[in-house]
Enzyme design. Structure first.
Site, mmCIF file in Angstrom:
data_model
loop_
_atom_site.group_PDB
_atom_site.id
_atom_site.type_symbol
_atom_site.label_atom_id
_atom_site.label_comp_id
_atom_site.label_asym_id
_atom_site.label_seq_id
_atom_site.Cartn_x
_atom_site.Cartn_y
_atom_site.Cartn_z
ATOM 1 N N HIS A 240 -31.919 -2.850 9.328
ATOM 2 C CA HIS A 240 -32.416 -3.953 8.481
ATOM 3 C C HIS A 240 -33.164 -4.954 9.368
ATOM 4 C CE1 HIS A 240 -32.263 -7.621 6.054
ATOM 5 N NE2 HIS A 240 -32.035 -6.853 5.010
ATOM 6 N N CYS A 278 -37.001 -4.229 4.009
ATOM 7 C CA CYS A 278 -36.651 -5.420 3.225
ATOM 8 C C CYS A 278 -37.889 -6.305 3.094
ATOM 9 C CB CYS A 278 -35.514 -6.174 3.911
ATOM 10 S SG CYS A 278 -35.094 -7.702 3.070
ATOM 11 N N HIS A 305 -35.048 -2.876 0.129
ATOM 12 C CA HIS A 305 -34.615 -4.130 -0.502
ATOM 13 C C HIS A 305 -35.862 -4.786 -1.059
ATOM 14 C CE1 HIS A 305 -30.881 -4.934 2.297
ATOM 15 N NE2 HIS A 305 -30.725 -3.868 1.531
ATOM 16 N N ASP A 352 -33.067 -7.278 -4.228
ATOM 17 C CA ASP A 352 -32.329 -8.074 -3.259
ATOM 18 C C ASP A 352 -32.249 -9.505 -3.767
ATOM 19 O OD1 ASP A 352 -30.922 -8.468 -0.975
ATOM 20 O OD2 ASP A 352 -32.654 -8.528 0.369
ATOM 21 N N HIS A 353 -31.071 -10.025 -3.747
ATOM 22 C CA HIS A 353 -30.796 -11.401 -4.184
ATOM 23 C C HIS A 353 -31.330 -11.631 -5.600
ATOM 24 C CE1 HIS A 353 -30.966 -12.394 0.395
ATOM 25 N NE2 HIS A 353 -30.075 -11.481 0.092
ATOM 26 N N TYR A 369 -26.179 -13.206 -4.970
ATOM 27 C CA TYR A 369 -25.718 -11.949 -5.569
ATOM 28 C C TYR A 369 -25.094 -12.131 -6.950
ATOM 29 C CZ TYR A 369 -26.871 -9.636 -1.231
ATOM 30 O OH TYR A 369 -27.567 -9.112 -0.165
HETATM 31 C C1 DNO Z 1 -28.519 -10.142 2.919
HETATM 32 C C2 DNO Z 1 -28.544 -8.808 3.445
HETATM 33 C C3 DNO Z 1 -28.068 -8.691 4.875
HETATM 34 C C4 DNO Z 1 -27.998 -7.231 5.248
HETATM 35 C C5 DNO Z 1 -27.594 -6.956 6.653
HETATM 36 C C6 DNO Z 1 -27.783 -5.488 6.956
HETATM 37 O O1 DNO Z 1 -28.593 -10.352 1.754
HETATM 38 O O2 DNO Z 1 -29.771 -8.214 3.271
HETATM 39 O O3 DNO Z 1 -26.798 -9.247 5.006
HETATM 40 O O4 DNO Z 1 -27.034 -6.617 4.454
HETATM 41 O O5 DNO Z 1 -28.308 -7.713 7.537
HETATM 42 O O6 DNO Z 1 -26.976 -5.133 8.017
#
Ligand code: DNO
Length: 396
Positions: A240, A278, A305, A352-353, A369
């Protein structure tokens, strides 16, 4: 030409049985996949097959599949190559084997020093009264210089940055200062560490003599150890990016740009040495052309993501609606679709989020989340993906 429909595997992160968002909520959002980790196991310890299979069964009972592990955290001893790092690398390999034996084959991890993702404000009110995550540079520097009091911190900022931080700090109430400290030190959801101020100083000290090149070598060493295990057991590893993609506390950051990714993928050229793409993290840097990066690293993207951020000229950014902000989601999804048709696979994704909105404003949530904000993001992305896919069929 008729394209076989390889679309993204729609998934959502789930923090386990304590998560206020249930597996059935995730299923009702239209997902088939669940992204989770055994957060109850201390960082560095082996995940037993028994515990992995127990979690897997819980997920399957709701008609879902555990498709990605996020994350198997990398112990700080491995990142700093100090203390018991060999022991922790060994444990990491055992966890990987146990996951493979349990049929879970995509593993996300990060290599960010000391802190995982970082924000200064977890409920920044947007004009529509929903709440977003926010990174404000002046507040961050105020924390570093005036709350943490890091030695030499002042040397790492410009005069203007220090002046803004000073002003910002003087205008904060005691309550706001406490909250800022908590937001940065307590660890956001999914970060496996939290610190007191003293512990944080000690953790930073361990990086005193580790610059970006040395740190990159520590990552390469780790990869050279674990990628052969991944290859042997049919696993794909997905690193990531740094979030945010720039140095914090003068610590080295080595997964922020296309150039960083090129180096990492070249260090161990196996396809299983791959990327969690991401868009929200990479998207904060204006020089990261996301669609181009997806195209460039397409063969090595194992997980995605999707989220967008909106930045200003002062180095601040907030998390925007998934289809707004600085990320060209259309261009990213278009590239992803072409890659999936070529590779003949469905790459797992998660929205994501998401904003805290509607009923979730009255609930206790894991910052970023909540159910409804992510559901909105997923629904928009799903519609966009389907629209692009159908138009590719027409064009071809
Ligand atoms: C946050 C996430 C991070 C991710 C880590 C992967 O929302 O994208 O916490 O899970 O960095 O190891």
């Amino acid at each position: 030409m008729k394209l076989t429909p390889y679309l993204m595997q729609q998934s959502m992160r789930w923090f386990g049985p304590q998560d206020p968002v249930s597996l059935w909520d995730i299923r009702q959002a239209g997902c088939t996949g669940v992204v989770t980790a055994l957060h109850q196991i201390a960082n560095g310890q082996i995940w037993s097959k028994e515990k992995i299979l127990k979690r897997k069964k819980t997920i399957e009972k709701a008609g879902l599949v555990w498709n990605v592990v996020e994350s198997v955290p990398v112990h700080e001893d491995i990142k700093t190559q100090k203390g018991q790092y060999k022991y922790y690398i060994n444990n990491y390999k055992e966890t990987l084997k146990n996951l493979a034996d349990s049929g879970i084959t995509t593993i996300t991890y990060n290599f960010m020093p000391v802190v995982d993702w970082t924000r200064t404000n977890l409920s920044y009110t947007l004009p529509d009264r929903s709440r977003a995550l926010y990174f404000e540079k002046a507040a961050f520097i105020a924390f570093d210089v005036f709350i943490l009091g890091r030695k030499d911190a002042k040397k790492h900022y410009t005069k203007d940055e220090l002046a803004s931080a000073k002003k910002r700090f003087s205008e904060m109430t005691e309550k706001e200062r406490k909250l800022l400290k908590k937001n940065i030190l307590a660890g956001l959801p999914g970060s496996e560490e939290s610190f007191s101020l003293d512990q944080f100083h000690l953790a930073l000290d361990k990086y005193k003599n580790i610059d970006a090149d040395a740190f990159r070598n520590h990552l390469f060493h780790f990869l050279k150890e674990i990628i052969p295990v991944a290859d042997e057991h049919g696993l794909t590893m997905a690193i990531h990016p740094d979030d945010p993609p720039f140095s914090l506390f003068n610590l080295p950051r080595i997964v922020s740009t296309a150039d960083d990714v090129t180096k990492i993928l070249a260090a161990v050229p196996s396809p299983s040495n791959g990327l969690c793409f991401c868009t929200g993290s990479f998207g904060v840097l204006i020089e990261n052309n996301l669609a181009k990066m997806v195209k460039q690293f397409g063969d090595r993207i194992h997980f995605v993501h999707l989220r967008s951020t909106s930045r200003n000229n002062s180095g601040d950014f907030f998390e925007a609606d998934h289809l707004n902000g600085d990320v060209d989601m259309y261009a990213v999804i278009l590239e992803l679709l072409q890659i999936m048709q070529r590779r003949k696979i469905s790459i797992p994704m998660r929205p994501d989020h998401g904003h805290q909105m509607l009923d979730d404003l009255k609930k206790k949530i894991n910052p970023g989340y909540s159910a409804i904000g992510r559901l909105r993001g997923l629904a928009e992305i799903r519609g966009m993906e389907m629209g692009i896919f159908k138009s590719l069929l027409t064009i071809n």
